[in-house]
Motif scaffolding. Structure first.
Motif, PDB file in Angstrom:
ATOM      1  N   VAL A   9       2.434   5.352   1.433  1.00 61.90           N
ATOM      2  CA  VAL A   9       3.229   4.259   2.024  1.00 61.90           C
ATOM      3  C   VAL A   9       4.306   4.043   0.951  1.00 61.90           C
ATOM      4  O   VAL A   9       4.246   3.458  -0.255  1.00 61.90           O
ATOM      5  N   ILE A  10       5.594   3.860   1.394  1.00 63.56           N
ATOM      6  CA  ILE A  10       6.594   3.742   0.301  1.00 63.56           C
ATOM      7  C   ILE A  10       7.177   2.298   0.967  1.00 63.56           C
ATOM      8  O   ILE A  10       7.462   1.986   2.217  1.00 63.56           O
ATOM      9  N   GLY A  11       7.532   1.508  -0.065  1.00 65.32           N
ATOM     10  CA  GLY A  11       8.133  -0.043   0.168  1.00 65.32           C
ATOM     11  C   GLY A  11       8.363  -0.912  -0.725  1.00 65.32           C
ATOM     12  O   GLY A  11       8.376  -0.357  -2.005  1.00 65.32           O
ATOM     13  N   THR A  12       8.570  -2.121  -0.672  1.00 63.03           N
ATOM     14  CA  THR A  12       8.858  -3.094  -1.399  1.00 63.03           C
ATOM     15  C   THR A  12       7.861  -4.046  -1.809  1.00 63.03           C
ATOM     16  O   THR A  12       6.674  -3.595  -1.509  1.00 63.03           O
ATOM     17  N   HIS A  13       7.932  -5.014  -2.204  1.00 66.32           N
ATOM     18  CA  HIS A  13       6.821  -6.230  -2.527  1.00 66.32           C
ATOM     19  C   HIS A  13       6.001  -6.179  -1.111  1.00 66.32           C
ATOM     20  O   HIS A  13       4.660  -6.825  -1.422  1.00 66.32           O
ATOM     21  N   ALA A  14       6.489  -5.784  -0.027  1.00 66.82           N
ATOM     22  CA  ALA A  14       5.607  -5.832   1.256  1.00 66.82           C
ATOM     23  C   ALA A  14       4.369  -5.190   0.962  1.00 66.82           C
ATOM     24  O   ALA A  14       3.343  -5.356   1.828  1.00 66.82           O
ATOM     25  N   LEU A  15       4.648  -4.147   0.259  1.00 61.28           N
ATOM     26  CA  LEU A  15       3.242  -3.461  -0.205  1.00 61.28           C
ATOM     27  C   LEU A  15       1.826  -4.140  -0.759  1.00 61.28           C
ATOM     28  O   LEU A  15       0.809  -3.832  -0.741  1.00 61.28           O
ATOM     29  N   ILE A  16       2.249  -5.217  -1.381  1.00 61.22           N
ATOM     30  CA  ILE A  16       1.231  -5.867  -2.051  1.00 61.22           C
ATOM     31  C   ILE A  16       1.110  -7.458  -1.227  1.00 61.22           C
ATOM     32  O   ILE A  16       0.521  -8.410  -1.924  1.00 61.22           O
ATOM     33  N   GLN A  17       1.513  -7.487  -0.193  1.00 60.96           N
ATOM     34  CA  GLN A  17       1.577  -8.890   0.336  1.00 60.96           C
ATOM     35  C   GLN A  17       0.257  -8.872   1.404  1.00 60.96           C
ATOM     36  O   GLN A  17      -0.516  -8.028   1.743  1.00 60.96           O
ATOM     37  N   GLU A  18      -0.115 -10.245   1.675  1.00 58.29           N
ATOM     38  CA  GLU A  18      -1.184 -10.393   2.710  1.00 58.29           C
ATOM     39  C   GLU A  18      -1.292  -9.504   3.905  1.00 58.29           C
ATOM     40  O   GLU A  18      -0.568  -9.062   4.420  1.00 58.29           O
ATOM     41  N   GLY A  19      -2.554  -9.108   3.889  1.00 59.22           N
ATOM     42  CA  GLY A  19      -2.728  -8.234   5.337  1.00 59.22           C
ATOM     43  C   GLY A  19      -2.821  -6.964   4.990  1.00 59.22           C
ATOM     44  O   GLY A  19      -3.349  -5.968   5.742  1.00 59.22           O
ATOM     45  N   ILE A  20      -2.492  -6.518   3.917  1.00 61.56           N
ATOM     46  CA  ILE A  20      -2.686  -5.238   3.462  1.00 61.56           C
ATOM     47  C   ILE A  20      -3.802  -4.907   2.634  1.00 61.56           C
ATOM     48  O   ILE A  20      -4.049  -5.586   1.668  1.00 61.56           O
ATOM     49  N   SER A  21      -4.569  -3.802   2.778  1.00 63.48           N
ATOM     50  CA  SER A  21      -5.712  -3.665   2.124  1.00 63.48           C
ATOM     51  C   SER A  21      -6.052  -2.116   2.372  1.00 63.48           C
ATOM     52  O   SER A  21      -6.639  -1.954   3.201  1.00 63.48           O
ATOM     53  N   PHE A  22      -5.710  -1.447   1.396  1.00 64.26           N
ATOM     54  CA  PHE A  22      -5.754   0.121   1.317  1.00 64.26           C
ATOM     55  C   PHE A  22      -7.268   0.459   1.515  1.00 64.26           C
ATOM     56  O   PHE A  22      -8.058  -0.092   0.916  1.00 64.26           O
ATOM     57  N   LYS A  23      -7.352   1.366   2.317  1.00 59.93           N
ATOM     58  CA  LYS A  23      -8.791   1.983   2.530  1.00 59.93           C
ATOM     59  C   LYS A  23      -9.241   2.869   1.106  1.00 59.93           C
ATOM     60  O   LYS A  23     -10.295   2.139   0.513  1.00 59.93           O
ATOM     61  N   GLN A  24      -8.681   3.447   0.618  1.00 58.46           N
ATOM     62  CA  GLN A  24      -8.816   4.134  -0.505  1.00 58.46           C
ATOM     63  C   GLN A  24      -7.434   4.392  -1.350  1.00 58.46           C
ATOM     64  O   GLN A  24      -7.028   5.604  -1.331  1.00 58.46           O
ATOM     65  N   LEU A  25      -7.014   3.349  -2.005  1.00 59.62           N
ATOM     66  CA  LEU A  25      -5.587   3.663  -2.891  1.00 59.62           C
ATOM     67  C   LEU A  25      -6.099   4.347  -4.306  1.00 59.62           C
ATOM     68  O   LEU A  25      -6.751   3.977  -5.240  1.00 59.62           O
ATOM     69  N   GLY A  26      -5.260   5.573  -4.363  1.00 61.12           N
ATOM     70  CA  GLY A  26      -5.564   6.232  -5.479  1.00 61.12           C
ATOM     71  C   GLY A  26      -4.830   6.304  -6.696  1.00 61.12           C
ATOM     72  O   GLY A  26      -4.894   6.409  -7.733  1.00 61.12           O
ATOM     73  N   LEU A  27      -3.721   5.951  -6.181  1.00 53.72           N
ATOM     74  CA  LEU A  27      -2.346   6.143  -7.100  1.00 53.72           C
ATOM     75  C   LEU A  27      -1.173   4.940  -6.728  1.00 53.72           C
ATOM     76  O   LEU A  27      -0.820   5.173  -5.546  1.00 53.72           O
ATOM     77  N   ALA A  28      -0.767   4.278  -7.472  1.00 59.16           N
ATOM     78  CA  ALA A  28       0.090   3.367  -7.186  1.00 59.16           C
ATOM     79  C   ALA A  28       1.506   3.622  -8.159  1.00 59.16           C
ATOM     80  O   ALA A  28       1.162   3.853  -9.289  1.00 59.16           O
ATOM     81  N   VAL A  29       2.697   4.124  -7.338  1.00 56.75           N
ATOM     82  CA  VAL A  29       3.629   4.357  -8.443  1.00 56.75           C
ATOM     83  C   VAL A  29       4.797   3.016  -8.131  1.00 56.75           C
ATOM     84  O   VAL A  29       4.832   2.387  -7.166  1.00 56.75           O
ATOM     85  N   ILE A  30       5.134   2.542  -9.225  1.00 54.99           N
ATOM     86  CA  ILE A  30       6.079   1.303  -9.386  1.00 54.99           C
ATOM     87  C   ILE A  30       7.194   1.719 -10.062  1.00 54.99           C
ATOM     88  O   ILE A  30       7.237   1.912 -11.140  1.00 54.99           O
ATOM     89  N   ASP A  31       8.443   1.596  -9.253  1.00 55.15           N
ATOM     90  CA  ASP A  31       9.693   1.910  -9.508  1.00 55.15           C
ATOM     91  C   ASP A  31      10.415   0.607 -10.256  1.00 55.15           C
ATOM     92  O   ASP A  31      10.405  -0.583  -9.858  1.00 55.15           O
ATOM     93  N   GLU A  32      10.988   0.935 -11.439  1.00 54.16           N
ATOM     94  CA  GLU A  32      11.708  -0.139 -12.190  1.00 54.16           C
ATOM     95  C   GLU A  32      10.927  -1.206 -12.499  1.00 54.16           C
ATOM     96  O   GLU A  32      11.046  -2.356 -11.773  1.00 54.16           O
ATOM     97  N   GLN A  33      10.088  -1.017 -13.228  1.00 54.80           N
ATOM     98  CA  GLN A  33       9.025  -2.191 -13.736  1.00 54.80           C
ATOM     99  C   GLN A  33       9.502  -3.455 -14.053  1.00 54.80           C
ATOM    100  O   GLN A  33       9.184  -4.542 -13.871  1.00 54.80           O
ATOM    101  N   HIS A  34      10.849  -3.307 -14.591  1.00 59.19           N
ATOM    102  CA  HIS A  34      11.266  -4.890 -15.153  1.00 59.19           C
ATOM    103  C   HIS A  34      11.569  -5.809 -14.010  1.00 59.19           C
ATOM    104  O   HIS A  34      11.863  -6.913 -14.128  1.00 59.19           O
ATOM    105  N   ARG A  35      11.461  -5.304 -12.841  1.00 57.28           N
ATOM    106  CA  ARG A  35      11.519  -6.281 -11.715  1.00 57.28           C
ATOM    107  C   ARG A  35      10.237  -6.769 -11.457  1.00 57.28           C
ATOM    108  O   ARG A  35      10.187  -7.676 -10.566  1.00 57.28           O
TER     109      ARG A  35
END
Ligand code: ADP
Ligand code: MG
Length: 698
Positions: free
Chosen positions: A376-402
């Motif tokens: 899944v590619i996205g924005t903050h929407a990825l960590i919002q309510e209602g989402i709960s990965f079955k088996q999240l193995g790796l998360a890439v966060i682009d531009e950490q300073h935000r």
């Protein structure tokens, strides 16, 4: 300091706790962040006056600087020829008299009162046989001799102030605070740390920081507080890292990685040496069981491809992966690019952003939760309510300073924690990385694919505007494209900065009436933005009038010219990122910094440095030196406080020492439970951590 004093604050319930601080003044002090006695003695001077050697007025040397204390004897104001106002203050002591002379500063009249005492620094001259000092530095210090000694006869502290509190008052308040806590300041380092750091005990250091005996003792005191700023932060960072990973499993990912092999084989290009090295570092972390890495590389160095390759490590083992970007445009762009690069690999991929239609969102949530979507590619929407990965193995966060540390933690679920890869285009000196991103290991891509494309950069003064516009029209006729960059979206009241929206309309109507221009700024809707970028990418628009919205990673290969308006309004590191937008395609890029009239010498020097340098690290360091770390590295966003004393760049040796010592301390005493570390542990847990947590709210 004793707990009682630290907690009570400035005021006792009934009486004045600190001499000179009543409820009204307390409100003023709060504006400086001062709430407690400890805050007061931690209110470090911003400068010092060397007033150790006081000269009697009668012995002032001619033509050389000197400092003295004298009493105000007489005041006169007269008008000279040509209307100049001359204000003369006669001051003196038992050894002699001298005139202080000020030109055209009529308001001074109300400051100087006969009989008051004043500290003066300046150079004695003779004018028509009169002893005088023109435009001296001065400070009125009141009548009592004991108080004078706070303001002269020593190295004198100069404090940061707020409206309603004078320098003199602040000195008195701080001195009163010292009186209160003399002998009560608790040490917060162990003896062995005091030795390793080679710094004075805490109370002594406080005293020397305010009332230094010499500049050497002052420096040692400042060193101690710089160490405190960074040492406890390092302890906190290490503790958080431990807590984040403790009792939580990282998805096991072992070699071989056939999916990664296939991904790499299908790439339309070969990875650069730097990309390969970094991908190896990532792979080793993942195989060893824990990836927490900051991937740093200039704009266009190919971080995104490496990050996507990293997701293959997890996807290949049946885990899901998430790729989080700071803006919707970027998420969309990553999604499009990833779809191309992953074609034929059988990866189920979705885009999830704020403006995804409600029904689609619901479906994507369900599929993510059921494990039916791999990437899944996205924005903050990825960590919002209602989402709960079955088996999240790796998360890439682009531009950490935000994003902050806390957002990262949101990816974790129960006892599972994904591997983390954080990307940033901001070059971070290692010492700073240890301070700000200390919980991450650092990988650097220090090579651009296809070699470095230098963007020619020139400074253009306001009267060169027409010439540049003519050059732009010629470039447009040749089919090249350009960004017109502005610092603000709309003209705001009281600001003379040109605004993108208004300028867009004017440019299109006037100078560029024959060429299609477009507008892109942060307040447009996602659809409008996407449309503008699409038109620009397809060449239907030649000039894109825009704001810093293009700063982070938007990839538009054709544009080869960047015209920056009000360049002095941007930070250098930011300008460098923006300049990276036009160094990408086959064309040679150009960047013009168009000044808007009055630009000070300092700003001009800063921009010259930028124009003649192309090394992101050097530019970031210069920026850091000039503006301090806060703005550039976004300490606020990342949850860490602004530093008062330390500059992680120039004090990198202190940062390193603190890092090493904190490591050694935690190795020997992981729970900070040894007797010799008790004071340290108390301070850390009772004082430092609660303060940090307060600072991080919001
Ligand atoms: P970054 O995220 O660091 O800004 P990207 O990953 O977006 O950089 O890469 C910038 C551009 O360079 C993209 O168009 C990408 O496809 C291309 N690119 C990346 N790596 C290479 C490479 N090794 N060789 C050629 N082109 C590359
Ligand atoms: Mg990028």
């Amino acid at each position: 300091m004793e707990n009682r004093e630290r907690r009570i604050g400035l005021l006792d319930e009934s009486s004045q706790f600190i001499k000179g601080v009543g409820p009204a003044r307390q409100v003023l002090l709060e504006r400086l962040g001062i709430r407690t006695v400890e805050d007061l003695i931690s209110h470090f001077p911003r400068a010092y006056y060397d007033r150790r050697d006081l000269v009697p007025v009668g012995k002032l040397p001619l033509g050389a600087g000197a400092t003295f204390i004298a009493t105000i004897l007489a005041i006169s104001m007269r008008r000279a020829r040509r209307g100049q106002k001359i204000f003369t203050v006669a001051v003196g002591d038992e050894t002699g008299v001298v005139n202080l002379v000020f030109f055209n500063q009529p308001y001074l009249e109300k400051y100087f009162k006969q009989g008051e005492r004043v500290v003066v620094s300046g150079e004695l001259a003779l004018y028509r046989d009169q002893r005088q000092i023109v435009s001296p530095e001065y400070e009125i210090i009141g009548g009592e001799l004991t108080e004078s000694l706070l303001h002269a006869g020593r190295i004198v502290p100069v404090y940061p102030l707020t409206a309603g509190i004078s320098q003199r008052m602040m000195r008195k308040i701080v001195a009163a605070a010292f009186e209160k806590c003399a002998g009560h300041v608790r040490e917060n380092l162990s003896d062995s740390l005091l030795r390793s750091f080679d710094v004075p005990p805490r109370e002594e250091a406080f005293r020397q920081a305010h009332y230094p005996d010499t500049y050497e003792t002052l420096e040692r005191a400042r060193r101690r507080f710089k160490i405190e700023e960074v040492f406890f932060l390092h302890l906190l960072i290490k503790e958080r890292r431990k807590n984040l990973t403790r009792k939580r499993q990282r998805p096991p990912v072992a070699a071989p990685h056939p999916l990664l092999e296939r991904f790499l084989a299908a790439l339309p290009f070969e990875l650069t040496g730097a990309q390969k090295r970094v991908l190896d570092e990532i792979r080793i972390d993942v195989e060893k069981g824990g990836l927490n890495r900051l991937l740093q590389g200039e704009v266009g160095s190919g971080k995104t491809v490496v990050a996507l390759a990293a997701t293959m490590l997890a996807l290949g083992k049946g885990y899901q992966a998430a790729f989080m970007a700071p803006t919707e445009i970027l998420a969309l762009q990553h999604h499009e690019r990833s779809r191309e690069l992953c074609e034929g690999l059988g990866i189920r991929m979705e885009l999830l952003i704020g403006s995804t239609a409600k029904a689609d969102k619901k479906r994507i949530h369900e599929q993510v939760n059921a494990g039916e979507i791999d990437l899944v590619i996205g924005t903050h929407a990825l960590i919002q309510e209602g989402i709960s990965f079955k088996q999240l193995g790796l998360a890439v966060i682009d531009e950490q300073h935000r994003f902050g540390v806390k957002q990262r933690a949101k990816f974790g679920q129960g006892d599972m924690l994904p591997h983390f890869l954080v990307m940033t285009a901001t070059p971070i000196p290692r010492s700073l990385a240890q301070t700000v991103y200390g919980d991450l290991d650092l990988s650097i891509i220090d090579e651009l694919p296809g070699g470095r494309r230098i963007v020619r950069t020139g400074i253009v003064s306001a009267d060169g505007r027409e010439r540049i516009y003519e050059e732009l029209r010629a470039a447009f006729r040749a089919g090249r494209q350009a960004f017109f960059l502005y610092p603000l979206v709309e003209e705001s009241e009281g600001s003379d900065f040109l605004a993108a929206t208004e300028e867009f309309e004017r440019l299109q109507r006037e100078e560029f009436a024959d060429f299609p221009l477009g507008l892109l700024h942060g307040r447009m809707s996602f659809e409008e933005k996407g449309k503008a970028i699409g038109l620009f990418r397809r060449g239907e628009i030649l000039g894109l009038v825009t704001t810093t919205v293009i700063e982070v990673g938007v990839d538009i290969p054709n544009a080869s010219i960047l015209l920056v308006n009000n360049p002095e309004r941007f930070g250098l590191a930011q300008l460098h990122q923006l300049r990276g937008r036009v160094g990408r395609g086959g064309n040679e890029g150009s960047c013009y910094l168009l000044l808007s009239g009055e630009v000070g010498a300092a700003a001009r020097a800063r921009l010259s440095f930028f124009a003649s340098n192309d090394d992101g690290f050097k530019i970031a360091e210069e920026d850091l030196r000039l503006r301090g770390p806060g703005e550039i590295w976004g300490h606020r966003q990342s949850g860490y406080p602004q530093f008062k004393l330390i500059n992680p760049l120039s004090d990198h040796d202190i940062v390193q020492l603190s890092w090493d010592e904190s490591e050694r301390l935690l190795e020997r005493d992981p729970g900070l439970s040894h007797f010799e570390n008790r004071a340290l542990a108390d301070y850390f847990r009772e004082s430092y951590k609660p303060k940090m947590e307060l600072a991080e709210i919001g």
